[in-house]
Design a protein around this motif. Sequence first.
Motif, PDB file in Angstrom:
ATOM      1  N   SER A  21      -0.793   8.726 -10.080  1.00 54.52           N
ATOM      2  CA  SER A  21      -2.092   8.796  -9.438  1.00 54.52           C
ATOM      3  C   SER A  21      -1.907   8.903  -7.938  1.00 54.52           C
ATOM      4  O   SER A  21      -0.843   8.588  -7.392  1.00 54.52           O
ATOM      5  CB  SER A  21      -2.907   7.548  -9.768  1.00 54.52           C
ATOM      6  N   VAL A  22      -2.943   9.357  -7.264  1.00 56.62           N
ATOM      7  CA  VAL A  22      -2.870   9.470  -5.810  1.00 56.62           C
ATOM      8  C   VAL A  22      -2.588   8.107  -5.193  1.00 56.62           C
ATOM      9  O   VAL A  22      -1.764   7.978  -4.281  1.00 56.62           O
ATOM     10  CB  VAL A  22      -4.186  10.060  -5.253  1.00 56.62           C
ATOM     11  N   GLN A  23      -3.265   7.071  -5.698  1.00 55.72           N
ATOM     12  CA  GLN A  23      -3.070   5.734  -5.133  1.00 55.72           C
ATOM     13  C   GLN A  23      -1.632   5.265  -5.293  1.00 55.72           C
ATOM     14  O   GLN A  23      -0.996   4.830  -4.320  1.00 55.72           O
ATOM     15  CB  GLN A  23      -4.010   4.732  -5.792  1.00 55.72           C
ATOM     16  N   SER A  24      -1.098   5.324  -6.494  1.00 52.36           N
ATOM     17  CA  SER A  24       0.259   4.825  -6.708  1.00 52.36           C
ATOM     18  C   SER A  24       1.285   5.664  -5.955  1.00 52.36           C
ATOM     19  O   SER A  24       2.285   5.144  -5.453  1.00 52.36           O
ATOM     20  CB  SER A  24       0.590   4.802  -8.201  1.00 52.36           C
ATOM     21  N   TYR A  25       1.028   6.951  -5.857  1.00 57.37           N
ATOM     22  CA  TYR A  25       1.928   7.845  -5.120  1.00 57.37           C
ATOM     23  C   TYR A  25       2.038   7.403  -3.665  1.00 57.37           C
ATOM     24  O   TYR A  25       3.136   7.270  -3.110  1.00 57.37           O
ATOM     25  CB  TYR A  25       1.399   9.270  -5.223  1.00 57.37           C
ATOM     26  N   TYR A  26       0.885   7.149  -3.040  1.00 57.99           N
ATOM     27  CA  TYR A  26       0.901   6.759  -1.630  1.00 57.99           C
ATOM     28  C   TYR A  26       1.281   5.302  -1.424  1.00 57.99           C
ATOM     29  O   TYR A  26       1.814   4.950  -0.365  1.00 57.99           O
ATOM     30  CB  TYR A  26      -0.436   7.106  -0.968  1.00 57.99           C
ATOM     31  N   TRP A  77      -1.407  17.583  -9.073  1.00 58.24           N
ATOM     32  CA  TRP A  77      -2.563  17.283  -8.240  1.00 58.24           C
ATOM     33  C   TRP A  77      -2.325  17.519  -6.768  1.00 58.24           C
ATOM     34  O   TRP A  77      -3.257  17.716  -6.009  1.00 58.24           O
ATOM     35  CB  TRP A  77      -2.998  15.831  -8.455  1.00 58.24           C
ATOM     36  N   HIS A  78      -1.103  17.484  -6.300  1.00 57.22           N
ATOM     37  CA  HIS A  78      -0.879  17.532  -4.855  1.00 57.22           C
ATOM     38  C   HIS A  78      -1.115  18.942  -4.319  1.00 57.22           C
ATOM     39  O   HIS A  78      -0.336  19.850  -4.532  1.00 57.22           O
ATOM     40  CB  HIS A  78       0.538  17.094  -4.508  1.00 57.22           C
TER      41      HIS A  78
END
Length: 224
Positions: free
Chosen positions: A4-9, A155-156
Amino acid sequence: MVPSVQSYYDQLAPTYDHNRFGNSYGRYLHWQEENILKRYLSPPEHDQVLDLACGTGRFMHHCSVGLDLSPEMIAVARRKFPEKDFTVANALRTPFTEDSFDAIISFHLLMHLQPEDLRAFCAEGYRLLRHGGRLIFDLPSAERRTLLRRRQNHWHGANAFTHADVTEVLGDRWRILTTRGIAVFPVHRIPRRLRPTLRSLDSWLGKTPLARAASYRVYVIEKI
């Protein structure tokens, strides 16, 4: 499995500043984005300015409030700017009351969302801004990707927008003050030693019709 975007960042947060903007590529982009903000934002001591998807606080010297989905990115930003206000929340569904801000900035957010989320993003910006407030944001250029025949996976940066896409979403509720192209040149193909020399020319080209073929476009729009 794509994170997910959150976990990635969350994972990137400890080294994000160094790895993303501590190199010649990151400095090339940051220099152009910073110049746009200096041109179209009033000094923060006079306005309430929100950074949507503030990350580690790269632009918080322009802003009074920062919001990000990643708690770890916010933790870094808080250490850098302890005097600022920060909130962990979704940029499309913020906890702030309407008419709270004079300006909103948002960089490198829409590339992570679905194309249809542009409408929700603009609606939330409209809700949060006072009359005449400015929303400054960037998005990937569909024209550039068509030109390069580039396909994205996952997604990126998987979505991109034409200028017509944006104007259709903005409708008659917003006035476009200006658009700017970022990275007209293919930065990753330019030798590192030449990047500082070419970025001024790149910035100038981003003010011409070539802006639509840049890697990113920045929009400065005003709430009507």
